[in-house]
Design an enzyme around this catalytic site. Structure first.
Site, mmCIF file in Angstrom:
data_model
loop_
_atom_site.group_PDB
_atom_site.id
_atom_site.type_symbol
_atom_site.label_atom_id
_atom_site.label_comp_id
_atom_site.label_asym_id
_atom_site.label_seq_id
_atom_site.Cartn_x
_atom_site.Cartn_y
_atom_site.Cartn_z
ATOM 1 N N SER A 130 -32.821 100.275 8.776
ATOM 2 C CA SER A 130 -31.617 100.679 8.050
ATOM 3 C C SER A 130 -32.008 101.772 7.063
ATOM 4 O O SER A 130 -32.905 101.576 6.240
ATOM 5 C CB SER A 130 -31.056 99.463 7.315
ATOM 6 O OG SER A 130 -30.002 99.841 6.474
ATOM 7 N N LYS B 223 -30.019 102.641 11.852
ATOM 8 C CA LYS B 223 -28.698 102.385 11.254
ATOM 9 C C LYS B 223 -28.561 103.258 10.019
ATOM 10 O O LYS B 223 -29.468 103.305 9.184
ATOM 11 C CB LYS B 223 -28.619 100.894 10.913
ATOM 12 C CG LYS B 223 -27.649 100.494 9.834
ATOM 13 C CD LYS B 223 -27.493 98.973 9.795
ATOM 14 C CE LYS B 223 -27.280 98.458 8.382
ATOM 15 N NZ LYS B 223 -27.107 96.992 8.337
ATOM 16 N N LEU B 224 -27.431 103.956 9.947
ATOM 17 C CA LEU B 224 -27.161 104.798 8.783
ATOM 18 C C LEU B 224 -26.118 104.120 7.915
ATOM 19 O O LEU B 224 -25.128 103.594 8.423
ATOM 20 C CB LEU B 224 -26.608 106.167 9.214
ATOM 21 C CG LEU B 224 -27.437 106.992 10.201
ATOM 22 C CD1 LEU B 224 -26.701 108.299 10.508
ATOM 23 C CD2 LEU B 224 -28.832 107.276 9.640
ATOM 24 N N LYS B 225 -26.317 104.160 6.615
ATOM 25 C CA LYS B 225 -25.309 103.659 5.684
ATOM 26 C C LYS B 225 -24.260 104.752 5.525
ATOM 27 O O LYS B 225 -24.613 105.922 5.309
ATOM 28 C CB LYS B 225 -25.963 103.375 4.333
ATOM 29 C CG LYS B 225 -26.931 102.215 4.372
ATOM 30 C CD LYS B 225 -26.167 100.941 4.590
ATOM 31 C CE LYS B 225 -26.896 99.728 4.108
ATOM 32 N NZ LYS B 225 -26.121 98.509 4.370
ATOM 33 N N ASP C 292 -23.196 101.579 9.080
ATOM 34 C CA ASP C 292 -22.807 100.403 8.283
ATOM 35 C C ASP C 292 -22.054 100.873 7.045
ATOM 36 O O ASP C 292 -22.584 101.642 6.242
ATOM 37 C CB ASP C 292 -24.080 99.643 7.868
ATOM 38 C CG ASP C 292 -23.778 98.395 7.049
ATOM 39 O OD1 ASP C 292 -22.591 98.037 6.903
ATOM 40 O OD2 ASP C 292 -24.744 97.772 6.558
ATOM 41 N N ASN D 119 -20.376 98.657 4.824
ATOM 42 C CA ASN D 119 -20.279 97.631 3.776
ATOM 43 C C ASN D 119 -18.868 97.529 3.183
ATOM 44 O O ASN D 119 -18.693 97.429 1.963
ATOM 45 C CB ASN D 119 -21.312 97.885 2.660
ATOM 46 C CG ASN D 119 -22.735 97.617 3.117
ATOM 47 O OD1 ASN D 119 -23.511 98.542 3.330
ATOM 48 N ND2 ASN D 119 -23.088 96.350 3.311
ATOM 49 N N GLU E 158 -20.418 98.906 11.548
ATOM 50 C CA GLU E 158 -20.543 97.601 10.898
ATOM 51 C C GLU E 158 -19.662 97.526 9.656
ATOM 52 O O GLU E 158 -19.680 98.431 8.820
ATOM 53 C CB GLU E 158 -22.019 97.410 10.520
ATOM 54 C CG GLU E 158 -22.364 96.028 10.026
ATOM 55 C CD GLU E 158 -23.849 95.928 9.637
ATOM 56 O OE1 GLU E 158 -24.646 96.828 9.984
ATOM 57 O OE2 GLU E 158 -24.201 94.948 8.970
ATOM 58 N N ASP F 188 -20.288 91.828 9.265
ATOM 59 C CA ASP F 188 -21.400 91.297 8.468
ATOM 60 C C ASP F 188 -20.798 90.424 7.362
ATOM 61 O O ASP F 188 -20.658 89.202 7.532
ATOM 62 C CB ASP F 188 -22.211 92.478 7.911
ATOM 63 C CG ASP F 188 -23.252 92.092 6.874
ATOM 64 O OD1 ASP F 188 -23.500 90.892 6.679
ATOM 65 O OD2 ASP F 188 -23.850 92.995 6.229
ATOM 66 N N LYS G 60 -26.910 86.900 9.120
ATOM 67 C CA LYS G 60 -27.848 86.844 7.990
ATOM 68 C C LYS G 60 -27.839 85.418 7.461
ATOM 69 O O LYS G 60 -26.792 84.925 7.013
ATOM 70 C CB LYS G 60 -27.367 87.750 6.851
ATOM 71 C CG LYS G 60 -27.568 89.229 7.064
ATOM 72 C CD LYS G 60 -27.033 89.985 5.863
ATOM 73 C CE LYS G 60 -27.198 91.481 6.028
ATOM 74 N NZ LYS G 60 -26.324 92.219 5.084
ATOM 75 N N GLY H 115 -30.722 92.182 7.674
ATOM 76 C CA GLY H 115 -31.808 92.122 6.694
ATOM 77 C C GLY H 115 -31.259 92.335 5.304
ATOM 78 O O GLY H 115 -30.195 92.926 5.133
HETATM 79 O O1 NPG Z 1 -33.987 96.234 6.263
HETATM 80 O O2 NPG Z 1 -33.435 94.603 4.985
HETATM 81 C C1 NPG Z 1 -33.264 95.730 5.446
HETATM 82 C C2 NPG Z 1 -32.068 96.498 4.970
HETATM 83 C C3 NPG Z 1 -30.915 96.263 5.864
HETATM 84 O O3 NPG Z 1 -29.102 97.650 5.259
HETATM 85 C C4 NPG Z 1 -29.646 96.585 5.145
HETATM 86 N N1 NPG Z 1 -29.192 95.628 4.376
HETATM 87 O O4 NPG Z 1 -25.740 95.814 3.784
HETATM 88 O O5 NPG Z 1 -26.872 94.902 5.361
HETATM 89 C C5 NPG Z 1 -26.809 95.467 4.270
HETATM 90 C C6 NPG Z 1 -28.075 95.789 3.513
HETATM 91 C C7 NPG Z 1 -28.352 94.954 2.303
HETATM 92 C C8 NPG Z 1 -29.572 95.070 1.673
HETATM 93 C C9 NPG Z 1 -27.434 94.080 1.822
HETATM 94 C C10 NPG Z 1 -29.876 94.313 0.569
HETATM 95 C C11 NPG Z 1 -27.735 93.337 0.703
HETATM 96 C C12 NPG Z 1 -28.958 93.436 0.106
#
Ligand code: NPG
Length: 378
Positions: free
Chosen positions: A137, A162-164, A190, A192, A215, A240, A264, A292
């Site tokens: 990510s 994966k790109l935010k 993703d 969020n 996502e 998610d 998760k 993750g």
């Molecule tokens: O590799 O753990 C990893 C990062 C993956 O993007 C990732 N996690 O929104 O899914 C998410 C985000 C996240 C990270 C969410 C930390 C909450 C805490």
């Protein structure tokens, strides 16, 4: 036979990140985390609480989780007497919400239980492979920086990227990555929950770029919105934040709100509920992958066990913590030809580096079980 938990250690740690991690909900520069150690006559077990330092991804946050565990979960754990990992969620069920706090407690009991029986978490959960493909990510960044980061990950052999994304930072980074790396790269985005249904047209513009999925485009409680959006996009929708339990997964799938599920453990209250979410996905023919939360090697090792279940048909966010943490609490998990080896030792299956844990500790609190009356039973 249940375990008698004698005491629980709540240990705050703060681990510097190699680089800030930016998503639509905020930017992390260090990973503050909470480690749980259950102490039993049969040995210890470790858990990691994945809540962030601020309640930006979900309502939970590290200090809140610490208080909930100390003041509300542990008293219920003591009342339950000798406990099995499967008994933890029912014992804590009266407390509403707080899945990340509950998950950490269950994980520690599960680790202790499996250490005692010499069984690995992977085999306990039903893993059917020893290697899992890793996705990575990538946090939001200016396009030039993003392309450098993706180039590094492609060279390192990651199986998907994966790109935010968020409003105003979506098409441009996706187009730039596709133009530079071509269509063979497995690419997903993703959000969020940063969009509204009124953004459907701009999200539909992503359809031209061959994404594996988008996502959590909309708010977590907007299942009908996701179902409507799914009808208007060709890109599959993955959920998610909306998937808070196996029941929530079944509802979302039935409504047509998603074709893919990010699983998760912290978000659904533990590895055992995560296993049930997996089962719902398998029964419904919906693809799943392991999410993750920038875990330390402790949480990440446990995630690898989960990601090895047969229904995890897509690469997860299981990059080795070495990628984002300046130092880790376990020996390195290593990426090899785009895959990680599922730990096979008892319990979580990786050793914990006590000296490193000590060096990054910011607080420690030992909570002892109340004295049991002689003859009162376990
Ligand atoms: O590799 O753990 C990893 C990062 C993956 O993007 C990732 N996690 O929104 O899914 C998410 C985000 C996240 C990270 C969410 C930390 C909450 C805490």
């Amino acid at each position: 036979m249940g375990l008698v938990v004698e005491a629980v250690e709540l240990r705050g740690v703060a681990l510097p990140l190699r680089r800030p991690f930016r998503a639509s909900y905020g930017t992390e520069t260090a990973r503050r985390s909470l480690l749980i150690r259950v102490i039993t006559a049969d040995g210890d077990g470790w858990g990691e609480c994945v809540a962030l330092s601020e309640p930006l991804y979900s309502p939970e946050y590290v200090d809140g989780a610490t208080a909930v565990i100390r003041d509300h979960l542990l008293p219920r754990l003591w009342s339950a007497g000798a406990i099995t990992a499967g008994g933890v969620a029912p014992a804590l069920a009266a407390v509403r919400g707080h899945p990340m706090a509950k998950s950490a407690v269950e994980m520690a009991v599960l680790d202790a239980e499996l250490q005692r029986s010499g069984r690995s978490l992977a085999s306990h959960l039903g893993a059917d492979r020893t290697l899992v493909p890793a996705g990575v990510s990538v946090g939001m960044a200016p396009v030039a920086q993003l392309l450098d980061a993706v180039a590094g990950y492609v060279d390192a052999g990651y199986r998907r990227v994966k790109l935010k994304i968020g409003p105003g930072s979506d098409i441009e980074p996706v187009r730039a990555v596709r133009e530079r790396f071509g269509n063979e790269l497995l690419l997903q985005v993703d959000a969020n929950g940063a969009y509204r249904l009124t953004d459907a047209d701009s999200l539909a513009a992503l359809d031209d770029w061959g994404l594996l999925m988008i996502e959590q485009p909309l708010a977590e409680d907007d299942l009908l919105g996701h179902a409507e959006l799914a009808r208007r996009l060709r890109t599959p929708i993955c959920l998610d934040e909306s998937i808070t339990s196996a029941r929530a997964a079944a509802t979302a799938i039935t409504l047509g709100a998603c074709r893919v599920v990010n699983i998760k453990p912290g978000r659904v209250g533990g590895y055992l509920e995560a296993q049930r979410v997996h089962d719902v996905c398998v029964e419904s023919g919906v693809a799943a992958w392991c999410g993750g939360m920038l875990e330390t090697g402790i949480g990440r090792a446990a995630n690898l066990a989960l990601a090895a279940l047969p229904g995890f048909t897509l690469p997860g966010d299981v990059s080795p913590p070495d990628d984002y943490l300046a130092e880790d609490l376990t020996p390195p998990l290593v990426l090899n030809e785009g895959c990680l080896t599922v730990p096979s030792g008892p319990g979580i299956g990786v050793p914990i580096l006590a000296d490193v844990v000590q060096r990054f500790t910011t607080s420690v609190e030992l909570v002892r079980a109340p004295e049991r009356r002689v003859g009162a039973g376990a």
